[in-house]
Design an enzyme around this catalytic site. Structure first.
Site, PDB file in Angstrom:
ATOM      1  CD  GLU A 114      14.592  34.420  48.565  1.00 56.37           C
ATOM      2  OE1 GLU A 114      14.343  34.783  49.726  1.00 56.37           O
ATOM      3  OE2 GLU A 114      14.722  35.213  47.609  1.00 56.37           O
ATOM      4  CB  CYS A 174      14.708  39.363  47.050  1.00 52.97           C
ATOM      5  SG  CYS A 174      14.561  40.570  48.355  1.00 52.97           S
ATOM      6  CG  ASN A 232       9.416  39.380  48.861  1.00 53.24           C
ATOM      7  OD1 ASN A 232       8.991  38.753  49.823  1.00 53.24           O
ATOM      8  ND2 ASN A 232      10.661  39.824  48.788  1.00 53.24           N
ATOM      9  CD  GLU A 233      11.469  42.212  52.049  1.00 51.21           C
ATOM     10  OE1 GLU A 233      12.461  42.725  51.497  1.00 51.21           O
ATOM     11  OE2 GLU A 233      11.528  41.608  53.136  1.00 51.21           O
TER      12      GLU A 233
HETATM   13  O1  AHR Z   1      15.018  36.084  53.561  1.00 54.27           O
HETATM   14  C1  AHR Z   1      15.963  36.799  52.862  1.00 54.27           C
HETATM   15  C2  AHR Z   1      15.404  38.007  52.148  1.00 54.27           C
HETATM   16  O2  AHR Z   1      14.973  38.943  53.076  1.00 54.27           O
HETATM   17  C3  AHR Z   1      14.182  37.769  51.309  1.00 54.27           C
HETATM   18  O3  AHR Z   1      14.494  37.324  50.051  1.00 54.27           O
HETATM   19  C4  AHR Z   1      13.560  39.118  51.241  1.00 54.27           C
HETATM   20  O4  AHR Z   1      12.178  39.062  51.055  1.00 54.27           O
HETATM   21  C5  AHR Z   1      13.975  39.774  52.520  1.00 54.27           C
HETATM   22  O5  AHR Z   1      14.479  41.037  52.323  1.00 54.27           O
END
Ligand code: AHR
Length: 657
Positions: free
Chosen positions: A50, A244, A377-378
């Site tokens: 990321e 994220c 993602n989340e």
């Molecule tokens: O890994 C860091 C963050 O943690 C990621 O972007 C997210 O998916 C999670 O909350």
């Protein structure tokens, strides 16, 4: 009397036997050598990438110039200008329209130009070469020229200039010019200075500086040391672009893969969603140039020998930061679904398809062989499953062979987690992405988590995990130890757990937002954490089949301290992983039951990762404080192996040939 004295002597001797300490419990590990429960997939251990902690721009992406096209909202962010510099907006690249005109400042002693600060400075090494490139044009029929310098701002005398180059701009049409710079000194926090050296003015756009040596010699390339560290992790799957960052803070900043392909000069800039996420670590100058984009991600996955795993926005913006009523509506979803369908065509389509042609024009006519795609993602709540179902219908309608991965939210348990699990299972999603950033206690209690999961599926992707020591969010050995304990549980359950990726991956020492991370770096160097070593040890020694075992501990009590998994590798060895989370050593008698006829074990390669101090980890000044040590021993069935306190052990029992 003599007999009595001898008896008392023997009694005293046994009462004081230094090798028979209470803590040296004798444990028996019986390995069912003739059984294999299930294959362990190549994808089990992977890498999560990321653009967080300056992991892409300023990190893996080797570009050294920040705001190279003057298209940050504050157009001169990252630059200092001097003399007669004018900003213009009708440049040759429509997605990045800004550029500058440099004109003489009047008196011949005066100068016009700009200085770029890079990402926390610019790192140069004296034995390396750097390629400066710029798009430029003259404003008349006569030539113009610029001088390009690498400078060390901490030096005040003439030696401040570490390298210098000259470019003559000969054309009134936009053209790319280059010069190679060879600094005479290594500097971690240098700068780039460019100034006009002709009477005639010049237009400059997309000023760029890369090391000549990048990973695989690719011009728009990646930092070699960091890619080598990824390669050495031996990943089976490569998840990108996050996290994220996929969701964005708002619809404007959501990740759009189509903006990240094509000529780099014309890739649209995006605000990095981690700019202001943590008020104590805010970076207003954090943008995504998208120079490291989806083509480069696929290419990197291929170079690493890992399955590419893109995660796409599910039509939901970061739910931590946005109310349900502000989310994109179902009517707007088609654009997001089209992004997914087009991406599959970009990755796998033949060169006559619209997006396959784009890939091929970028230099990769062969498909990337995409097999997995993550949607969301989340996410949580009822807005997600309806969207996911629409994606699933569309993707499987056209590409039934692609496995779709769905999210069950940011936490590994709780009402939202349970709700989504049921929804996703009922929907028949292929794989579920579980995230876990949890304490040492949680990790030690969850090593059996997957033993009871339904073997009928969905399959599991542990898409983000890391042990965060209670109240202490930084890298330390105890976290790595707990991750290792947990990973024995992943491996024992590799029939249902198909992938796992630690997160986050990369972190710039001067630019982090999130800790702990797997790999740390600055502008010149990088180092592995103990969590990195755990990932590497498990991936290097994965094995091909799960082998069952029984463990009996003496004295047995409720405090588990040994965490074990066993596998058999095609190159004819049994691999036993033993993690000791306790402060006392253990002696384990290892017994192979029912070894196949003709299979004799001749020796053990024993790799140990340990630290007596649980709070320690590697650092830029001591990058090898914690690292694996290998030893080789002879072995006979039933031999006892000593497992040191606080240690991760890889025991490879090799066949005699
Ligand atoms: O890994 C860091 C963050 O943690 C990621 O972007 C997210 O998916 C999670 O909350």
């Amino acid at each position: 009397m003599k007999i009595l004295i001898r008896f008392i002597f023997l009694l005293l001797l046994f009462a004081y036997n230094p090798f028979d300490l209470q803590t040296h419990a004798k444990d028996r590990l019986i390995i069912k050598a003739d059984q294999n429960v299930s294959p362990i997939p190549n994808t089990l251990y992977g890498v999560f990438f990321e653009d967080l902690n300056f992991g892409a721009d300023g990190g893996l992406y080797a570009e050294k110039i920040k705001n190279r096209s003057f298209d940050f909202p504050q157009n001169f962010m990252g630059w200092k200008i001097f003399g007669n510099v004018e900003l213009k907006k009708d440049g040759p690249f429509p997605n990045n329209p800004h550029y500058v005109t440099l004109k003489q400042s009047g008196h011949r002693e005066k100068k016009t130009g700009l200085v770029n600060e890079g990402f926390f400075g610019i790192g140069f090494e004296d034995d390396k070469s750097y390629r400066f490139s710029v798009w430029a044009r003259t404003l008349s029929e006569t030539t113009s020229s610029i001088i390009v310098e690498l400078i060390d701002p901490s030096t005040q005398d003439e030696s401040q200039v570490m390298a210098s180059g000259y470019i003559e701009v000969t054309d009134s049409a936009w053209k790319k010019y280059e010069v190679i710079l060879n600094p005479h000194k290594t500097v971690k926090n240098g700068q780039l200075r460019v100034f006009l050296s002709s009477d005639n003015p010049v237009d400059l756009e997309h000023l760029s500086l890369f090391p000549v040596n990048t990973w695989a010699g690719q011009e728009n390339g990646l930092r070699i040391d960091l890619v080598e560290m990824l390669r050495d992790l031996n990943p089976g799957v490569f998840r990108f672009p996050g996290g994220c960052i996929v969701e964005g803070t708002d619809t404007a900043s959501r990740y759009r893969w189509k903006n990240t392909i094509g000529p780099v000069e014309n890739r649209k800039l995006n605000e990095n969603r981690w700019q202001f996420t943590f008020s104590n670590r805010s970076f207003p100058d954090y943008y995504q140039s998208n120079g490291l984009g989806f083509f480069e991600f696929f290419q990197l996955a291929e170079d690493l020998g890992a399955e590419p795993l893109p995660i796409l926005n599910a039509g939901l913006i970061c739910q931590f930061q946005n109310e349900d009523e502000n989310q994109p509506s179902m009517e707007e979803l088609q654009e997001y679904i089209d992004d997914a369908l087009d991406l599959i065509e970009f990755a796998n389509g033949d060169i006559n398809s619209t997006w396959g042609r784009v890939r091929s024009d970028m230099g990769h006519s062969k498909p990337f062989n995409l097999k997995f795609i993550g949607i969301g993602n989340e996410q949580w709540g009822p807005q997600y499953p309806v969207r996911l179902k629409a994606f699933k219908d569309a993707i499987h309608g056209k590409y039934p062979e692609i496995k779709i991965i769905g999210s069950v939210g940011p936490y590994p348990e709780g009402i939202d987690f349970e709700y989504l699990w049921k929804e996703l299972k009922d929907m028949g999603i292929d794989m579920v992405d579980e995230h876990m950033y949890q304490s040492e206690t949680w990790f030690s209690q969850q090593t059996d988590r997957y033993d009871s999961y339904d073997r009928e599926g969905p399959e599991i992707f542990v898409g983000e995990y890391a042990c965060h020591i209670e109240g202490e969010k930084y890298n330390q050995f105890q976290a790595a130890l707990m991750e290792a304990a947990f990973m024995t549980g992943l491996e024992r359950n590799a029939d249902i757990v198909k992938m796992a990726t630690y997160a986050p991956l990369l972190s710039h020492i001067d630019g982090w937002q999130w800790r702990p991370d797997l790999i740390w770096f600055d502008n010149l160097e990088s180092f592995p954490t103990s969590s990195y070593w755990v990932q590497k040890l498990f991936a290097d020694n994965r094995g091909d089949f799960i082998v069952p075992f029984e463990l009996s501990i003496e004295p047995s009590n409720n405090d588990r301290k040994l965490f074990i998994s066993c596998s058999f590798s095609g190159d004819e060895c049994y691999i036993v992983k033993i993690v000791n989370t306790d402060d006392s050593p253990e002696e384990v008698e290892i017994i192979f039951e029912d070894l196949l006829p003709g299979f004799y074990i001749e020796g053990i390669d024993h790799i140990v990762l340990k630290s007596a101090d649980l709070t320690q980890d590697n650092s830029i000044s001591n990058p090898t404080l914690i690292r694996p040590i290998s030893q080789t021993f002879n072995y006979k069935n039933n031999d006892i192996v000593k497992i040191e306190p606080y240690s991760v052990n890889i025991l490879k029992f090799k066949k005699r040939h």
